[in-house]
Design a protein around this motif. Structure first.
Motif, PDB file in Angstrom:
ATOM      1  N   GLY A 133      -8.411 -18.574   6.365  1.00 42.25           N
ATOM      2  CA  GLY A 133      -8.768 -18.480   5.218  1.00 42.25           C
ATOM      3  C   GLY A 133      -7.838 -17.733   4.112  1.00 42.25           C
ATOM      4  O   GLY A 133      -7.335 -16.942   4.646  1.00 42.25           O
ATOM      5  N   LEU A 134      -7.686 -18.329   3.148  1.00 40.31           N
ATOM      6  CA  LEU A 134      -6.635 -17.805   2.092  1.00 40.31           C
ATOM      7  C   LEU A 134      -7.329 -16.449   1.601  1.00 40.31           C
ATOM      8  O   LEU A 134      -8.430 -16.295   1.044  1.00 40.31           O
ATOM      9  N   GLY A 135      -6.511 -15.505   1.250  1.00 38.69           N
ATOM     10  CA  GLY A 135      -7.121 -14.143   0.745  1.00 38.69           C
ATOM     11  C   GLY A 135      -5.910 -13.522   0.066  1.00 38.69           C
ATOM     12  O   GLY A 135      -5.283 -14.447  -0.713  1.00 38.69           O
ATOM     13  N   ALA A 136      -5.944 -12.220  -0.052  1.00 38.06           N
ATOM     14  CA  ALA A 136      -4.826 -11.719  -1.139  1.00 38.06           C
ATOM     15  C   ALA A 136      -4.389 -10.278  -0.452  1.00 38.06           C
ATOM     16  O   ALA A 136      -5.043  -9.792   0.610  1.00 38.06           O
ATOM     17  N   THR A 137      -3.299  -9.898  -0.569  1.00 34.47           N
ATOM     18  CA  THR A 137      -2.972  -8.583  -0.057  1.00 34.47           C
ATOM     19  C   THR A 137      -2.405  -7.521  -1.117  1.00 34.47           C
ATOM     20  O   THR A 137      -1.972  -7.725  -2.120  1.00 34.47           O
ATOM     21  N   GLN A 138      -3.177  -6.458  -0.960  1.00 30.77           N
ATOM     22  CA  GLN A 138      -2.958  -5.043  -1.897  1.00 30.77           C
ATOM     23  C   GLN A 138      -1.897  -4.308  -1.309  1.00 30.77           C
ATOM     24  O   GLN A 138      -2.044  -3.943   0.093  1.00 30.77           O
ATOM     25  N   VAL A 139      -1.112  -3.885  -1.968  1.00 25.75           N
ATOM     26  CA  VAL A 139       0.182  -3.115  -1.677  1.00 25.75           C
ATOM     27  C   VAL A 139       0.414  -1.761  -2.661  1.00 25.75           C
ATOM     28  O   VAL A 139       0.194  -2.018  -3.864  1.00 25.75           O
ATOM     29  N   GLY A 140       0.785  -0.680  -1.979  1.00 28.17           N
ATOM     30  CA  GLY A 140       1.008   0.426  -2.810  1.00 28.17           C
ATOM     31  C   GLY A 140       2.113   1.347  -2.329  1.00 28.17           C
ATOM     32  O   GLY A 140       2.391   1.191  -1.088  1.00 28.17           O
ATOM     33  N   ALA A 141       2.426   2.295  -3.002  1.00 29.16           N
ATOM     34  CA  ALA A 141       3.753   3.014  -2.537  1.00 29.16           C
ATOM     35  C   ALA A 141       3.394   4.682  -2.584  1.00 29.16           C
ATOM     36  O   ALA A 141       3.546   5.039  -3.410  1.00 29.16           O
ATOM     37  N   PRO A 142       2.655   4.889  -1.289  1.00 29.24           N
ATOM     38  CA  PRO A 142       2.012   6.418  -1.423  1.00 29.24           C
ATOM     39  C   PRO A 142       3.220   7.279  -1.549  1.00 29.24           C
ATOM     40  O   PRO A 142       2.973   8.600  -1.955  1.00 29.24           O
ATOM     41  N   ASN A 143       4.420   7.204  -1.097  1.00 26.85           N
ATOM     42  CA  ASN A 143       5.312   8.392  -1.000  1.00 26.85           C
ATOM     43  C   ASN A 143       6.079   8.540  -2.417  1.00 26.85           C
ATOM     44  O   ASN A 143       7.135   9.467  -2.536  1.00 26.85           O
ATOM     45  N   VAL A 144       5.771   7.494  -3.313  1.00 22.82           N
ATOM     46  CA  VAL A 144       6.435   7.703  -4.809  1.00 22.82           C
ATOM     47  C   VAL A 144       5.602   8.808  -5.471  1.00 22.82           C
ATOM     48  O   VAL A 144       4.581   8.961  -5.196  1.00 22.82           O
ATOM     49  N   ASP A 145       6.492   9.531  -6.260  1.00 22.57           N
ATOM     50  CA  ASP A 145       6.023  10.969  -6.812  1.00 22.57           C
ATOM     51  C   ASP A 145       4.625  10.408  -7.538  1.00 22.57           C
ATOM     52  O   ASP A 145       4.538   9.472  -8.200  1.00 22.57           O
ATOM     53  N   LYS A 146       3.827  11.575  -7.713  1.00 19.80           N
ATOM     54  CA  LYS A 146       2.425  11.247  -8.502  1.00 19.80           C
ATOM     55  C   LYS A 146       2.927  11.746 -10.031  1.00 19.80           C
ATOM     56  O   LYS A 146       3.630  12.706 -10.026  1.00 19.80           O
ATOM     57  N   PRO A 147       2.498  11.215 -11.151  1.00 18.65           N
ATOM     58  CA  PRO A 147       1.378   9.993 -10.996  1.00 18.65           C
ATOM     59  C   PRO A 147       2.129   8.719 -10.388  1.00 18.65           C
ATOM     60  O   PRO A 147       3.011   8.525 -10.901  1.00 18.65           O
TER      61      PRO A 147
END
Ligand code: KPL
Length: 313
Positions: free
Chosen positions: A141-155
């Motif tokens: 089944g085709l889906g999607a991938t969500q990705v993020g960068a938790p170590n990059v400065d906030k915000p």
């Protein structure tokens, strides 16, 4: 474009490799066991594709490379320790697993500033073997991938274009992932996305494993009470950590994922059926641990942990 280095020969890792192959993205695979690494992939339209021969051992990576670890959380520590000597150039490391706990493990071993991405995918894949004992991966089944960068400065940068300004190597790594297995969506709040996935796994995975059912049956009325109880406990715990969820929406989302992946057997169901260790500690066990630290009672999640553990011994 950096080269993609895929650790482990599981279903999702092999799917990423097959899709990278199809899309002309340079890649290498590093399975724990070369013998059980799929030699080919089968797509839903009946096409199949042969994968490159796997690498026998890690190699030193370059700064622009991407090391993705689609592993179980409990395999992560050992894999990162094995790869540490090869990461001196600080290539981007991508964690992709069900449940929680990987970020903590990666920060402990790599440091809090390491160029790290967290990812969660809804692509479906199954690793199977032929009668002659050859392994292959099947896209389910085709889906999607969500990705993020938790170590990059906030915000956190709100858009991928903003991430390109502050962390171009991380943004390029996301582009590499998107070329290999699209679509990849950048999430400025990846922790919220991971907690959302946690809520889905906390309901579907243990119940499908305990009752030996496909995901679609989770919507049955017999499970309504327990579904709601798990979602309520989840919402209270998330709130204690500053993550604002609405219990009703959490429950609705669980139902819609159970329906959308209805024909699947969850990964925990499959782990139990094949006598493998489950991810219960990283899913409901994580909710229980986080609840304990804040003094929140979570009886349903606690019981599910006990019942799944009793199943898999
Ligand atoms: O992530 C999954 C899993 O099985 O681990 C779901 C979303 C429940 C799909 O089967």
């Amino acid at each position: 474009m950096g080269k993609l280095h895929i650790v482990g020969g599981g279903a999702i890792g092999s799917l990423i490799a097959a899709s990278a192959h199809k899309n002309g993205v340079p890649y290498d695979c590093y399975p724990r066991n070369i013998r059980t690494m799929p030699a080919c992939a089968r797509w839903q339209d009946g096409q199949s594709i042969a994968l490159k021969a796997a690498m026998p051992a890690p190699v030193v990576l370059e700064e622009g490379d991407v090391l993705i670890l689609p592993l179980k959380v409990y395999q992560l520590n050992a894999a990162l320790i094995q790869w540490l000597p090869y990461l001196t150039q600080k290539p981007t490391v991508v964690l992709m697993h069900n449940g929680m706990g990987g970020l903590e493990a990666a920060r402990d071993l790599l440091g809090v500033d390491y160029p790290l991405l967290l990812a969660t995918t809804s692509h479906g894949a199954l690793k199977e073997s032929t009668l002659s004992g050859d392994f292959y991966v099947k896209s389910t089944g085709l889906g999607a991938t969500q990705v993020g960068a938790p170590n990059v400065d906030k915000p956190s940068p709100q858009k991928l274009a903003d991430l390109f300004q502050v962390a171009p190597l991380l943004a390029n790594a996301i582009a590499t992932l998107d070329s290999a297995l699209p679509p990849v969506q950048y999430q400025s709040d990846i922790l919220k996305a991971l907690w959302t996935k946690l809520s889905v796994n906390a309901v579907i995975n243990p119940l499908t494993a305990l009752h030996n059912i496909q995901n679609k049956h989770i919507g049955n009325t017999e499970f309504e009470q327990i579904r709601i109880a798990i979602c309520n406990e989840f919402t209270q715990v998330a709130k204690a950590y500053g993550l604002d969820f609405d219990a009703r929406s959490v429950h609705e989302n669980v139902l819609s994922v159970a329906k959308a992946t209805g024909e699947n057997y969850s990964s925990m169901h499959q782990d139990v059926v094949h006598g493998r260790r489950t991810e219960i500690d990283a899913i409901n066990g994580y909710i229980v641990e986080m609840a304990k630290k804040k003094g929140i009672p979570v009886p349903e999640n606690t019981l599910l942990v006990e019942r799944v553990k009793a199943l898999s011994v």
